[in-house]
Design an enzyme around this catalytic site. Structure first.
Site, PDB file in Angstrom:
ATOM      1  N   GLN A 133       0.816  -1.213   0.000  1.00 13.38           N
ATOM      2  CA  GLN A 133       0.000   0.000   0.000  1.00 13.38           C
ATOM      3  C   GLN A 133       0.848   1.260   0.000  1.00 13.38           C
ATOM      4  OE1 GLN A 133      -2.714   0.289   3.313  1.00 13.38           O
ATOM      5  NE2 GLN A 133      -3.975   1.825   2.313  1.00 13.38           N
ATOM      6  N   MET A 134       1.994   1.237   0.667  1.00 12.40           N
ATOM      7  CA  MET A 134       2.889   2.388   0.686  1.00 12.40           C
ATOM      8  C   MET A 134       3.936   2.294  -0.424  1.00 12.40           C
ATOM      9  SD  MET A 134       1.871   4.346   3.218  1.00 12.40           S
ATOM     10  CE  MET A 134       3.249   5.369   3.739  1.00 12.40           C
ATOM     11  N   LEU A 183       8.949  -3.150   3.493  1.00  8.53           N
ATOM     12  CA  LEU A 183       8.374  -4.451   3.811  1.00  8.53           C
ATOM     13  C   LEU A 183       7.682  -4.434   5.168  1.00  8.53           C
ATOM     14  CD1 LEU A 183      11.485  -6.360   2.496  1.00  8.53           C
ATOM     15  CD2 LEU A 183       9.210  -6.440   1.450  1.00  8.53           C
ATOM     16  N   THR A 229       8.882  -0.158   8.652  1.00  5.71           N
ATOM     17  CA  THR A 229       8.729   0.102  10.083  1.00  5.71           C
ATOM     18  C   THR A 229       8.881  -1.225  10.808  1.00  5.71           C
ATOM     19  OG1 THR A 229       7.269   1.992   9.729  1.00  5.71           O
ATOM     20  CG2 THR A 229       7.195   0.942  11.897  1.00  5.71           C
ATOM     21  N   LYS A 262      10.545   7.002  14.654  1.00 10.36           N
ATOM     22  CA  LYS A 262       9.272   6.518  14.105  1.00 10.36           C
ATOM     23  C   LYS A 262       8.518   5.712  15.162  1.00 10.36           C
ATOM     24  CE  LYS A 262       6.068   5.217  11.150  1.00 10.36           C
ATOM     25  NZ  LYS A 262       6.319   4.403   9.954  1.00 10.36           N
ATOM     26  N   SER A 266       1.091   8.412  19.038  1.00  8.24           N
ATOM     27  CA  SER A 266      -0.093   8.634  18.219  1.00  8.24           C
ATOM     28  C   SER A 266      -1.141   7.552  18.451  1.00  8.24           C
ATOM     29  CB  SER A 266       0.291   8.670  16.737  1.00  8.24           C
ATOM     30  OG  SER A 266       1.184   9.720  16.466  1.00  8.24           O
TER      31      SER A 266
END
Length: 305
Positions: free
Chosen positions: A11-12, A65, A96, A171, A178
């Site tokens: 998706q990214m 990945l 990530t 990150k 968040s």
């Protein structure tokens, strides 16, 4: 224009690779999903049947990945990147993953004579499509400088996080805050509903307070991060107000597990004698609970008051 291998077209990764193509870079792509590879091939990328084939002749290899084990397999496994990688190439892991996995990957690549830097991204898949990702670069100064023109084809803001492995660390902290804040915010929103408070009113108020802006840039930057624990809002008062909110929630049968857990931290601070310190002193309390040295002296209380 650079010769780039892009591995991981999810998706990214798919829109990120597409933006590299649109910037004129030569791209070889690989993914376990043949349909994703075909989509990039239709846009001008060279399809590869393995990570090793994609990496052959590349100046940069980008991995995007889902897991650290996947990154390790792509780099070191059968038909992996290292079978064909040039020692002059730079591998950029944008996944990530666990920071300690990143550390091991950097060390293992270095032991084989290769370079790897970590550049996880912030923001969403919509930003990946638009090419406006936040890029969190972990690497040497030379690596960051070398990679910047490539990275800026996929994002519009780059933060040099301060060395190898630091990109994934920042990150991780950003995502932790968040994600946890999302749950706490949901508790607050449901309490608004149960109390009959229009959400628009709460939104207007909290947009201008630490509730909406966050403590890093408001209460902490003005107090504890300056070494000042003189109270602008005492821990005792914060504990009292939190207790009121939890009591109201209980009577309205609104579960507030995160709020309840937070009250325990304030209770610990009060038990440690920090009740009349500024509420930003909670940072020092958590440091103490973690067995780490405090960085701000306890606010000297006036025993006569």
């Amino acid at each position: 224009m650079a010769v780039i291998a892009f591995i991981g077209l999810g998706q990214m990764g798919l829109p990120m690779a597409g933006n590299l193509l649109r910037q004129g870079h030569r791209l070889s792509v690989f993914d376990v999903n043949p349909a994703a590879v075909q989509r990039l091939a239709e846009q001008g990328a060279q399809p590869a049947v393995s990570a090793a084939q994609a990496a052959e002749g590349a100046e940069f290899v980008i991995t995007m990945l889902p897991h650290g084990d996947s990154v390790r397999s792509v780099l070191f496994g059968e038909q992996g990147v290292c079978e064909t990688l040039s020692p002059q190439a730079l591998v950029i892991d944008m996944s990530t993953i666990h920071p300690l996995q990143t550390d091991r990957l950097i060390a293992d690549m270095r032991a084989r004579g290769f370079e790897l830097m970590d550049v996880p991204v912030g923001r969403t898949s919509d930003h990946a499509v638009a090419g406006t990702l936040l890029l969190l670069a972990g690497g040497s100064r030379e690596q960051v400088a070398r990679a910047t023109p490539i990275l800026m084809a996929m994002g519009n803001e780059l933060v040099n996080a301060g060395g190898p492995g630091m990109g994934i660390r920042v990150k991780l902290i950003n995502n932790y805050m968040s994600i946890a804040l999302n749950a706490l915010s949901a508790e607050a929103a449901v309490l608004c509903e149960a109390l009959g408070l229009p959400f628009e009113v709460a939104l207007r108020v909290m947009s201008g307070t630490p509730a909406g802006k966050g403590h890093f840039t408001t209460s902490w930057s003005n107090k504890v991060l300056k070494g000042d624990l003189t109270p602008s809002f005492m821990i005792d008062l914060a504990h009292k107000d939190l207790g009121i909110a939890l009591d109201v929630a209980s009577q309205l049968q609104v579960p507030m597990p995160l709020g309840a857990a937070s009250r325990e931290v304030y209770s610990q601070a009060r038990a440690a004698g920090r009740g009349r310190e500024d509420w930003s002193a909670l940072l020092e309390q958590v440091r103490a609970s973690a067995g780490r040295p405090t960085q701000v002296k306890t606010f000297p209380l006036d025993k006569g008051k």
